[in-house]
Write a protein that holds these residues in place. Structure first.
Motif, PDB file in Angstrom:
ATOM      1  N   PHE A   1       0.869  -1.173   0.000  1.00 44.47           N
ATOM      2  CA  PHE A   1       0.000   0.000   0.000  1.00 44.47           C
ATOM      3  C   PHE A   1       0.908   1.226   0.000  1.00 44.47           C
TER       4      PHE A   1
ATOM      5  N   LYS B   1     -11.542   5.335   0.753  1.00 42.16           N
ATOM      6  CA  LYS B   1     -11.757   6.224   1.896  1.00 42.16           C
ATOM      7  C   LYS B   1     -10.833   7.433   1.833  1.00 42.16           C
ATOM      8  N   GLU B   2      -9.662   7.247   1.253  1.00 41.57           N
ATOM      9  CA  GLU B   2      -8.716   8.358   1.146  1.00 41.57           C
ATOM     10  C   GLU B   2      -9.246   9.476   0.246  1.00 41.57           C
ATOM     11  N   VAL B   3     -10.134   9.122  -0.697  1.00 42.27           N
ATOM     12  CA  VAL B   3     -10.633  10.113  -1.655  1.00 42.27           C
ATOM     13  C   VAL B   3     -12.149  10.273  -1.582  1.00 42.27           C
TER      14      VAL B   3
ATOM     15  N   CYS C   1      -6.095   8.700  -7.822  1.00 42.50           N
ATOM     16  CA  CYS C   1      -6.947   7.515  -7.673  1.00 42.50           C
ATOM     17  C   CYS C   1      -8.048   7.525  -8.724  1.00 42.50           C
TER      18      CYS C   1
ATOM     19  N   ASP D   1     -11.978   6.146  -9.145  1.00 42.79           N
ATOM     20  CA  ASP D   1     -13.156   5.611  -8.467  1.00 42.79           C
ATOM     21  C   ASP D   1     -13.630   4.359  -9.201  1.00 42.79           C
TER      22      ASP D   1
ATOM     23  N   ARG E   1      -7.832  -3.220   0.305  1.00 47.22           N
ATOM     24  CA  ARG E   1      -6.980  -2.093  -0.057  1.00 47.22           C
ATOM     25  C   ARG E   1      -7.737  -1.102  -0.925  1.00 47.22           C
ATOM     26  N   ASP E   2      -8.532  -1.604  -1.855  1.00 46.18           N
ATOM     27  CA  ASP E   2      -9.331  -0.720  -2.704  1.00 46.18           C
ATOM     28  C   ASP E   2     -10.337   0.069  -1.870  1.00 46.18           C
TER      29      ASP E   2
ATOM     30  N   GLY F   1      -5.354   3.118  -6.657  1.00 47.21           N
ATOM     31  CA  GLY F   1      -4.380   4.191  -6.608  1.00 47.21           C
ATOM     32  C   GLY F   1      -3.246   3.975  -7.604  1.00 47.21           C
TER      33      GLY F   1
ATOM     34  N   MET G   1      -9.887   0.878   1.333  1.00 41.22           N
ATOM     35  CA  MET G   1      -9.093   1.854   2.075  1.00 41.22           C
ATOM     36  C   MET G   1      -8.672   3.015   1.175  1.00 41.22           C
ATOM     37  N   MET G   2      -8.297   2.697  -0.060  1.00 36.28           N
ATOM     38  CA  MET G   2      -7.916   3.745  -0.999  1.00 36.28           C
ATOM     39  C   MET G   2      -9.119   4.631  -1.300  1.00 36.28           C
TER      40      MET G   2
ATOM     41  N   ARG H   1       1.316   5.545  -0.989  1.00 33.23           N
ATOM     42  CA  ARG H   1       0.551   6.773  -1.166  1.00 33.23           C
ATOM     43  C   ARG H   1       0.472   7.091  -2.654  1.00 33.23           C
TER      44      ARG H   1
END
Length: 236
Positions: A156, A211-213, A162, A164, A205-206, A220, A208-209, A158
């Motif tokens: 993972f 949630k980042e955006v 990203c 959607d 992971r997808d 990502g 979590m990614m 940064r």
């Protein structure tokens, strides 16, 4: 037969690499009519589970599920992806053949050496394919794609941006499920990191990614050069 011109050309060291890192992005763009092409550098002949024949069949099924228009496999050796002139030339020839708008490769920082090696090969080929006097075994003219992006397989990191994939997350899961020899323990198979909840980890992971955006699921990517924004600075 004339080769299609790709909007997206994605490279992976082995069949299933691309699906893990950007299967959702591929499905999303294919669904709106973009031409997506996958290229696996090896036949994954050293995989602990499955055979070259079964992996090829699974790769075809996964590509069909995701809407990938063409999938090609080079004959570079599994665990032998070294930065040689011959290997770079073969990858550059694929880039010239499909004339992609953008190219994707695995992110270089990965626990599997072949993934990092694939990234280095594609970076060299991406540049060489655009040089007019650079020669490959094919007759295709030089082609310079607009951007080279990197997707994540293991780990993972940064991301620089990203995509959607909330609307196509089920399609991505179905594409990964095509690789039964890799992600399921069957008769004659051995336990590997891929057979112990690996797909669930990828989807987590997808999530979590996402949630980042501010989305449910996202993939990502990292860039080789800064992105230029025209009118999409503030979004819709």
């Amino acid at each position: 037969m004339k080769t299609v011109k790709a909007d997206i050309l994605a490279f992976g060291a082995h069949a299933d690499d691309i699906e893990i890192g950007m299967g959702g992005t591929a499905a999303k763009y294919a669904a709106v009519g973009k031409t997506v092409v996958f290229c696996d550098l090896t036949k994954a002949e050293l995989s602990s589970n499955g055979t070259v024949t079964s992996r090829a069949a699974e790769a075809r099924q996964a590509a069909e599920i995701l809407g990938v228009q063409e999938r090609v496999t080079l004959d570079l050796p599994d665990r032998g992806l070294f930065l040689t002139a011959e290997a770079v030339s073969k990858v550059a020839e694929v880039i010239r053949r499909y004339q992609p708008t953008v190219v994707f490769a695995p992110y270089e920082q990965d626990r599997h050496p072949d993934h990092g090696a694939c990234a280095r090969l594609v970076k060299e080929a991406f540049f060489s394919a655009g040089i007019r006097k650079y020669e490959t075994s094919g007759k295709e003219e030089a082609h310079k794609a607009k951007q080279l992006y990197f997707y994540m397989i293991n780990g993972f990191h940064r991301p620089d941006f990203c995509v959607d994939i909330g609307e196509v997350i089920t399609r991505k899961q179905e594409g990964l499920s095509a690789y039964r020899s890799q992600f399921e323990l069957g008769e004659g198979s051995v336990d590997t990191p891929l057979t112990s909840g690996y797909v669930e980890t990828v989807i987590a992971r997808d999530r979590m990614m996402g949630k980042e955006v501010g989305r449910m699921f996202a993939e990502g990517f990292l860039t080789s050069a800064p992105l230029l924004l025209e009118w999409d600075l503030i979004g819709d």
